[in-house]
Motif scaffolding. Sequence first.
Motif, PDB file in Angstrom:
ATOM      1  N   LYS A  43       0.908  -1.324   0.012  1.00  0.00           N
ATOM      2  CA  LYS A  43       0.042   0.241  -0.026  1.00  0.00           C
ATOM      3  C   LYS A  43       0.995   1.255   0.150  1.00  0.00           C
ATOM      4  N   SER A  85       2.222   1.656  -3.536  1.00  0.00           N
ATOM      5  CA  SER A  85       1.138   2.172  -4.251  1.00  0.00           C
ATOM      6  C   SER A  85       1.047   3.779  -4.220  1.00  0.00           C
ATOM      7  N   ALA A  86       0.936   4.106  -2.866  1.00  0.00           N
ATOM      8  CA  ALA A  86       0.696   5.737  -2.626  1.00  0.00           C
ATOM      9  C   ALA A  86       1.974   6.449  -2.904  1.00  0.00           C
ATOM     10  N   ALA A 142      -5.342   2.949  -3.615  1.00  0.00           N
ATOM     11  CA  ALA A 142      -4.468   2.392  -2.726  1.00  0.00           C
ATOM     12  C   ALA A 142      -4.861   2.436  -0.989  1.00  0.00           C
TER      13      ALA A 142
END
Length: 341
Positions: free
Chosen positions: A330, A333-334, A341
């Motif tokens: 996560k 993704s951020a 995300a």
Amino acid sequence: MRRVLPEFPTSSVVYSGDHGLVRASRMMSLLLHLQVRGQASGKDLARQLEVSERTVQRDVDALVAAGVPVRSARGPAGGYSLDGGYRTRLTGVGLDEAGALAFLGLSGPAQQLGLGEVLEGARIKVWASLTSEARKRAGDAAARFHLDPMRWYGTPEPVPCLSQLAEAVWRDRRVRMTYVRDGQSALRDVEPMGLVLAGGDWYLIAFRDGRRRTYRISRVTAVELLDEPVRRPAGFDLAQSWLDTRAELEREQTAVEVTLRIAASALPRLRKMVPVHGQDAIPVSVTGEAEITVAFESEVWAREAILSFGSAAEVLSPLAMRERIAAELKATSARYGVSGA
């Protein structure tokens, strides 16, 4: 009938002092090259011996003056050769031993140890001692087997202190070395027992404070040879010592076990990431996906290894590891600004 040189005629062709010794060695090499190859041009001999063609001619003249039957022929197909059947007197090598000579071709490690020229000199002497049948056997073995001790997709680690440690091993001298571990450097006074090349990396087996230790030579940044002899234990066997060292490392307790669902295509790479005692649990010939439990040396290494597979691997257990992997994904993704995300 084959003529044999009873003794190399140094008194007839060699000057006194270091220059004379160098010339004697070079002339013996020239003689052995001709014995092995049958005929060689002056240009080829000059390249092999790292001298000028004029020096080759002078050495040939000296050999002839000493009674060695070197013949010369002009023209494109010409060069130097030994009169029919002439051989120096060298210890013979049996056929089985000749077949094993191909396995001595580890020129890369020899160069790292500073033994490249010595190895080539030994090779040509042994090659020259063979009968024609034994030489063919050795050539056949070399054409069919090749040993490469270096790992795939990597260059050897820099080992600037290797030659100094090799000298200490040869001379049986204690050393004081600077060794870096976990980002910290420290002085170590050790008694070198031997050097080991494993998986493309060099290691020093030594005793320190009465205990056997293993040092990765790429982490040695400085070496000082001490004027103190090594006390080599009676019956010490370097090969066995290395096997014992490997076994001890492989028996170390596993820090974490992880159950994965992973793509079959990723299994060969995963197998290289886990300790030896856990590799048998990883099949490499399955298709589709596999569900397996594997051991890792540490939680940090487990996370790094699993994340390197991206979507090809999913952690099923333990739950804490699954949650840490999910949180890392996560966060990644951020960072990339991926929506959702």
